[in-house]
Scaffold this motif. Sequence first.
Motif, PDB file in Angstrom:
ATOM      1  N   ARG A  73       0.828  -1.208   0.000  1.00  0.00           N
ATOM      2  CA  ARG A  73       0.000   0.000   0.000  1.00  0.00           C
ATOM      3  C   ARG A  73       0.860   1.255   0.000  1.00  0.00           C
ATOM      4  O   ARG A  73       0.508   2.260  -0.633  1.00  0.00           O
ATOM      5  CB  ARG A  73      -0.914  -0.031   1.230  1.00  0.00           C
ATOM      6  N   VAL A  74       1.991   1.223   0.703  1.00  0.00           N
ATOM      7  CA  VAL A  74       2.904   2.370   0.698  1.00  0.00           C
ATOM      8  C   VAL A  74       3.470   2.595  -0.702  1.00  0.00           C
ATOM      9  O   VAL A  74       3.618   3.738  -1.150  1.00  0.00           O
ATOM     10  CB  VAL A  74       4.039   2.149   1.718  1.00  0.00           C
ATOM     11  N   VAL A  75       3.768   1.512  -1.420  1.00  0.00           N
ATOM     12  CA  VAL A  75       4.252   1.626  -2.798  1.00  0.00           C
ATOM     13  C   VAL A  75       3.213   2.320  -3.670  1.00  0.00           C
ATOM     14  O   VAL A  75       3.514   3.270  -4.402  1.00  0.00           O
ATOM     15  CB  VAL A  75       4.597   0.235  -3.367  1.00  0.00           C
ATOM     16  N   GLN A  76       1.980   1.851  -3.580  1.00  0.00           N
ATOM     17  CA  GLN A  76       0.920   2.435  -4.397  1.00  0.00           C
ATOM     18  C   GLN A  76       0.702   3.909  -4.070  1.00  0.00           C
ATOM     19  O   GLN A  76       0.604   4.759  -4.972  1.00  0.00           O
ATOM     20  CB  GLN A  76      -0.381   1.654  -4.188  1.00  0.00           C
ATOM     21  N   LEU A  77       0.638   4.228  -2.789  1.00  0.00           N
ATOM     22  CA  LEU A  77       0.350   5.602  -2.392  1.00  0.00           C
ATOM     23  C   LEU A  77       1.489   6.559  -2.738  1.00  0.00           C
ATOM     24  O   LEU A  77       1.244   7.681  -3.192  1.00  0.00           O
ATOM     25  CB  LEU A  77       0.072   5.650  -0.887  1.00  0.00           C
ATOM     26  N   SER A  78       2.736   6.112  -2.545  1.00  0.00           N
ATOM     27  CA  SER A  78       3.863   7.000  -2.839  1.00  0.00           C
ATOM     28  C   SER A  78       3.984   7.285  -4.331  1.00  0.00           C
ATOM     29  O   SER A  78       4.254   8.426  -4.736  1.00  0.00           O
ATOM     30  CB  SER A  78       5.160   6.394  -2.308  1.00  0.00           C
ATOM     31  N   SER A 108      -3.862  -6.956 -13.781  1.00  0.00           N
ATOM     32  CA  SER A 108      -2.866  -5.939 -13.445  1.00  0.00           C
ATOM     33  C   SER A 108      -1.510  -6.282 -14.047  1.00  0.00           C
ATOM     34  O   SER A 108      -0.826  -5.413 -14.605  1.00  0.00           O
ATOM     35  CB  SER A 108      -2.744  -5.812 -11.922  1.00  0.00           C
ATOM     36  N   ARG A 109      -1.105  -7.544 -13.963  1.00  0.00           N
ATOM     37  CA  ARG A 109       0.191  -7.944 -14.498  1.00  0.00           C
ATOM     38  C   ARG A 109       0.211  -7.873 -16.019  1.00  0.00           C
ATOM     39  O   ARG A 109       1.199  -7.435 -16.625  1.00  0.00           O
ATOM     40  CB  ARG A 109       0.531  -9.352 -14.017  1.00  0.00           C
ATOM     41  N   PHE A 110      -0.905  -8.267 -16.657  1.00  0.00           N
ATOM     42  CA  PHE A 110      -0.971  -8.175 -18.117  1.00  0.00           C
ATOM     43  C   PHE A 110      -0.943  -6.713 -18.565  1.00  0.00           C
ATOM     44  O   PHE A 110      -0.200  -6.342 -19.495  1.00  0.00           O
ATOM     45  CB  PHE A 110      -2.244  -8.859 -18.622  1.00  0.00           C
ATOM     46  N   ALA A 167       7.250   3.327 -13.838  1.00  0.00           N
ATOM     47  CA  ALA A 167       7.536   2.984 -12.437  1.00  0.00           C
ATOM     48  C   ALA A 167       6.462   2.076 -11.844  1.00  0.00           C
ATOM     49  O   ALA A 167       6.775   1.053 -11.211  1.00  0.00           O
ATOM     50  CB  ALA A 167       7.671   4.266 -11.612  1.00  0.00           C
ATOM     51  N   ILE A 168       5.193   2.425 -12.040  1.00  0.00           N
ATOM     52  CA  ILE A 168       4.112   1.607 -11.477  1.00  0.00           C
ATOM     53  C   ILE A 168       4.074   0.220 -12.114  1.00  0.00           C
ATOM     54  O   ILE A 168       4.059  -0.795 -11.396  1.00  0.00           O
ATOM     55  CB  ILE A 168       2.761   2.337 -11.612  1.00  0.00           C
ATOM     56  N   PRO A 169       4.064   0.091 -13.451  1.00  0.00           N
ATOM     57  CA  PRO A 169       4.119  -1.269 -14.028  1.00  0.00           C
ATOM     58  C   PRO A 169       5.380  -2.035 -13.657  1.00  0.00           C
ATOM     59  O   PRO A 169       5.338  -3.251 -13.451  1.00  0.00           O
ATOM     60  CB  PRO A 169       4.060  -1.005 -15.543  1.00  0.00           C
ATOM     61  N   PHE A 170       6.505  -1.321 -13.553  1.00  0.00           N
ATOM     62  CA  PHE A 170       7.758  -1.968 -13.170  1.00  0.00           C
ATOM     63  C   PHE A 170       7.658  -2.562 -11.766  1.00  0.00           C
ATOM     64  O   PHE A 170       8.130  -3.683 -11.512  1.00  0.00           O
ATOM     65  CB  PHE A 170       8.903  -0.954 -13.240  1.00  0.00           C
ATOM     66  N   CYS A 171       7.038  -1.832 -10.836  1.00  0.00           N
ATOM     67  CA  CYS A 171       6.857  -2.350  -9.480  1.00  0.00           C
ATOM     68  C   CYS A 171       5.922  -3.558  -9.461  1.00  0.00           C
ATOM     69  O   CYS A 171       6.113  -4.479  -8.650  1.00  0.00           O
ATOM     70  CB  CYS A 171       6.319  -1.246  -8.571  1.00  0.00           C
ATOM     71  N   VAL A 172       4.920  -3.569 -10.338  1.00  0.00           N
ATOM     72  CA  VAL A 172       4.039  -4.742 -10.427  1.00  0.00           C
ATOM     73  C   VAL A 172       4.827  -5.962 -10.888  1.00  0.00           C
ATOM     74  O   VAL A 172       4.692  -7.066 -10.335  1.00  0.00           O
ATOM     75  CB  VAL A 172       2.863  -4.448 -11.377  1.00  0.00           C
ATOM     76  N   VAL A 173       5.681  -5.775 -11.894  1.00  0.00           N
ATOM     77  CA  VAL A 173       6.489  -6.885 -12.403  1.00  0.00           C
ATOM     78  C   VAL A 173       7.517  -7.331 -11.356  1.00  0.00           C
ATOM     79  O   VAL A 173       7.727  -8.539 -11.158  1.00  0.00           O
ATOM     80  CB  VAL A 173       7.187  -6.475 -13.719  1.00  0.00           C
ATOM     81  N   VAL A 174       8.141  -6.363 -10.668  1.00  0.00           N
ATOM     82  CA  VAL A 174       9.104  -6.716  -9.619  1.00  0.00           C
ATOM     83  C   VAL A 174       8.404  -7.467  -8.484  1.00  0.00           C
ATOM     84  O   VAL A 174       8.934  -8.455  -7.950  1.00  0.00           O
ATOM     85  CB  VAL A 174       9.808  -5.448  -9.090  1.00  0.00           C
ATOM     86  N   GLY A 175       7.203  -7.016  -8.102  1.00  0.00           N
ATOM     87  CA  GLY A 175       6.433  -7.730  -7.098  1.00  0.00           C
ATOM     88  C   GLY A 175       6.056  -9.136  -7.547  1.00  0.00           C
ATOM     89  O   GLY A 175       6.050 -10.081  -6.745  1.00  0.00           O
ATOM     90  N   GLN A 234       5.152 -11.017  -4.474  1.00  0.00           N
ATOM     91  CA  GLN A 234       4.293 -10.078  -3.769  1.00  0.00           C
ATOM     92  C   GLN A 234       3.086  -9.738  -4.642  1.00  0.00           C
ATOM     93  O   GLN A 234       3.229  -9.489  -5.845  1.00  0.00           O
ATOM     94  CB  GLN A 234       5.047  -8.792  -3.429  1.00  0.00           C
ATOM     95  N   PRO A 235       1.863  -9.717  -4.076  1.00  0.00           N
ATOM     96  CA  PRO A 235       0.646  -9.468  -4.875  1.00  0.00           C
ATOM     97  C   PRO A 235       0.440  -7.983  -5.182  1.00  0.00           C
ATOM     98  O   PRO A 235      -0.630  -7.419  -4.910  1.00  0.00           O
ATOM     99  CB  PRO A 235      -0.462 -10.026  -3.997  1.00  0.00           C
ATOM    100  N   MET A 236       1.440  -7.331  -5.718  1.00  0.00           N
ATOM    101  CA  MET A 236       1.326  -5.927  -6.127  1.00  0.00           C
ATOM    102  C   MET A 236       0.458  -5.844  -7.369  1.00  0.00           C
ATOM    103  O   MET A 236       0.725  -6.513  -8.379  1.00  0.00           O
ATOM    104  CB  MET A 236       2.717  -5.369  -6.402  1.00  0.00           C
TER     105      MET A 236
END
Length: 448
Positions: free
Chosen positions: A157-162, A235-237, A370-378, A383-385
């Motif tokens: 949640r901190v990732v999403q909000l920041s 989300s991942r797709f 940045a946001i899609p990259f964090c989803v892929v990294v999760g 992690q269910p990002m």
Amino acid sequence: MDYKLQVAGIESQLEMGSLAENGSVNEFEDESLFTPESTWKMQANHISEYGSVSGGSKNWRSNIYRSVKIVVFSNKLNLLMPFGPLAILVHISTGHNGWVFFLSLLGITPLAERLGYATEQLAFFTGPTVGGLLNATFGNATELIIAIYALRHRMIRVVQLSLLGSILSNMLLVLGCAFFCGGLVFYRKEQVFNKATAVVSSGLLLMAVMGLLFPAVLHYTHTEVHYGKSELALSRFSSCVMLVVYAAYIFFQLKGHTDPYVPLSEEVSQNVEGGDEVDEETPEICKSESVIWLAIMTVWISILSEYLVDAIEGASKAWNIPISFIGVILLPIVGNAAEHASAIMFAMKDKLDISLGVAIGSSTQISMFAIPFCVVVGWIMGQPMDLNFQLFETATLFITVIVVAFFIQEGTSNYFKGLMLILCYVIVAASFFVHEDPISPDGDNQKP
């Protein structure tokens, strides 16, 4: 090395004409360049002209001193740098999360600004297009580092909000301050910028809103085929598709549209032809120094980010401030210090195209990379990002993109438009201050 000194000394003397005047050309014709005598003569001449051999080490030390003086001691904001080590000391000695978070926040602020400064210096050697991409990339390095550390600690949640807050801050606060300050300096005229480039960026932002909107709508309408799985799979797709689109956008900028600031260049050339003086900016540090300072600032930001992320929950409880307000408002203000300073500086020089590129370009990179990259990294970390930023946050982003798109569609700006964008950000900040996040930082529901 001695041979190179000989050749350099002869060429410089030939250019100055000193050999011909002193009649020493015949001496060099009769005497071999590689004899010990000639070598000693050239070394003696070199030493007498440029100083002793130990002057090289002195020059090396003076260059380091000059670089440190320019980067560290030339900006008053760097007075906050000691708060970074102080935050580590407080964490070790007392462990008070509120003070650790506050001191880490202060310590990261000048580092983020200096990271942007080093990137701007490097951009002098890479050209305007690559320089703009470097500015956007390293300008968002602070947010990405904080996001990855939070993701590693399962604070999705901190990732999403920041990241959401960084988009809102860039589009409303940074762009608004640039319009406002530029409008005050040039209050007798309307500043103009490249409308075509702004339209492309607005289209990318609207696509990013689409990517964030559908998982949220799927969740709140309870129309998932597989509850809890379809939303994450979508989300991942969508993240992979957004990364492909951003890669195509980079290719478009570098290859298909090599100069996104054509009107600015034409205006500068017209001013030069008309006899107006144009301030020619030059780099203050060399290319290698810029790269070294980028590495140093990135490492130091990474160290402080870990302490910052660890102290977020404790600071929220100690100060009785919602985590959503900390993530959306406080963290992005620190991370966007570089963009904020750059955008205002260029706007006050009537280079609004660059200001728009810094603010909107940074928002575009966060939303499409940045946001899609964090989803892929999760995804890689297990992690269910996902892209479900919750209904309130997604609606805020959608309204912000629409408002900014209307403001920049004419290709002009003034201080009143800037003031309205700043006040819009104040409304957003007040909304998140009274907003209770239904999701805890570790991803568990707080309410049934």
